[in-house]
Motif scaffolding. Sequence first.
Motif, PDB file in Angstrom:
ATOM      1  N   ARG A  81      61.029  36.596  72.631  1.00 33.78           N
ATOM      2  CA  ARG A  81      62.383  36.416  73.147  1.00 33.78           C
ATOM      3  C   ARG A  81      63.431  36.832  72.096  1.00 33.78           C
ATOM      4  O   ARG A  81      63.177  36.675  70.907  1.00 33.78           O
ATOM      5  N   PRO A  82      64.555  37.372  72.514  1.00 39.26           N
ATOM      6  CA  PRO A  82      65.027  37.567  73.891  1.00 39.26           C
ATOM      7  C   PRO A  82      64.461  38.839  74.527  1.00 39.26           C
ATOM      8  O   PRO A  82      63.932  39.701  73.819  1.00 39.26           O
ATOM      9  N   VAL A  83      64.616  38.955  75.842  1.00 40.17           N
ATOM     10  CA  VAL A  83      64.115  40.130  76.559  1.00 40.17           C
ATOM     11  C   VAL A  83      64.876  41.383  76.142  1.00 40.17           C
ATOM     12  O   VAL A  83      64.303  42.464  76.031  1.00 40.17           O
ATOM     13  N   GLU A  84      66.191  41.227  75.904  1.00 38.12           N
ATOM     14  CA  GLU A  84      67.017  42.365  75.492  1.00 38.12           C
ATOM     15  C   GLU A  84      67.691  42.056  74.167  1.00 38.12           C
ATOM     16  O   GLU A  84      68.206  40.948  73.957  1.00 38.12           O
ATOM     17  N   TRP A  85      67.667  43.009  73.245  1.00 40.62           N
ATOM     18  CA  TRP A  85      68.304  42.833  71.932  1.00 40.62           C
ATOM     19  C   TRP A  85      68.895  44.152  71.490  1.00 40.62           C
ATOM     20  O   TRP A  85      68.179  45.149  71.374  1.00 40.62           O
ATOM     21  N   ARG A  86      70.221  44.159  71.325  1.00 41.64           N
ATOM     22  CA  ARG A  86      70.957  45.349  70.873  1.00 41.64           C
ATOM     23  C   ARG A  86      70.606  46.585  71.706  1.00 41.64           C
ATOM     24  O   ARG A  86      70.416  47.694  71.188  1.00 41.64           O
ATOM     25  N   GLY A  87      70.482  46.374  73.010  1.00 41.97           N
ATOM     26  CA  GLY A  87      70.209  47.473  73.919  1.00 41.97           C
ATOM     27  C   GLY A  87      68.740  47.842  74.042  1.00 41.97           C
ATOM     28  O   GLY A  87      68.377  48.725  74.820  1.00 41.97           O
ATOM     29  N   ARG A  88      67.893  47.169  73.293  1.00 44.98           N
ATOM     30  CA  ARG A  88      66.447  47.435  73.346  1.00 44.98           C
ATOM     31  C   ARG A  88      65.764  46.330  74.154  1.00 44.98           C
ATOM     32  O   ARG A  88      65.931  45.154  73.853  1.00 44.98           O
ATOM     33  N   GLU A  89      64.994  46.737  75.149  1.00 46.14           N
ATOM     34  CA  GLU A  89      64.351  45.766  76.025  1.00 46.14           C
ATOM     35  C   GLU A  89      62.845  45.709  75.813  1.00 46.14           C
ATOM     36  O   GLU A  89      62.220  46.691  75.396  1.00 46.14           O
TER      37      GLU A  89
END
Length: 254
Positions: free
Chosen positions: A183-191
């Motif tokens: 987690r998280p699922v999305e970070w700085r535009g990266r999923e």
Amino acid sequence: MRIDILTLFPQMCENVLKESIIGRARERGLIEISCRDIREYTADKHRRVDDTPYGGGMGMVMQTQPIYDCFKSLCEDSGRRPHLIYMSPQGKTLTQKRAIELSRFEHIALLCGHYEGVDERVLEEIVDEEISVGDYVLTGGELPALVLADCVARMIPGVLSGEEAFTNESHFSSLLEYPQYTRPVEWRGREVPEVLLSGHHANIEKWRREQSLKRTLEKRPEMLEKADLTREDRKYLDRLIKEKEEEKKRKEEQ
């Protein structure tokens, strides 16, 4: 399993071994790791364990007597002769395969050199093998011994949460490990890759296998020569290689 470290700096080693997973494994009695101070076995009243090298040269050389007596005492106290490894840049490089083999020994001991090294005669007398952790030189054998002890100890049943904790890791099967996410699922535009969120275990395992193959091909292609590859693995690798060649050709034509 029991591991003994023969060293001039036992506290340095203990400070590392008492922490984290290995420290907890020691507390639970899953593995016994002890440090022996070579200096405690010197016959010199000033507790010296080294002297100048014959033939001249810089630095000091560790003497035979303290090391031999330290190892002899270990054998007497344990009631057996452990497999003795000298941590040396001249030894064979430590591999995951060798770590697994060493984890099956009942008792191993690790000799840490220091200064300019150890008198060759005591190595010839008591050492069973030499192991290196890389093609570089450190100030002593303590850090390499800690690396080896950690690498071997985590192979012991119960030290990690389960066998899969190490069988899926880099180098265990001659492949590099697949990417890991949390987690998280999305970070700085990266999923996180969608397949890992699907709950479809077969697809997840297929993705992880392909990622391991892809990473190994990109970063350590020589490892694939020793890997146990299925027909599907080879087909996937052939496709990756073809795609890579086509991409290279497109760039050259631009």
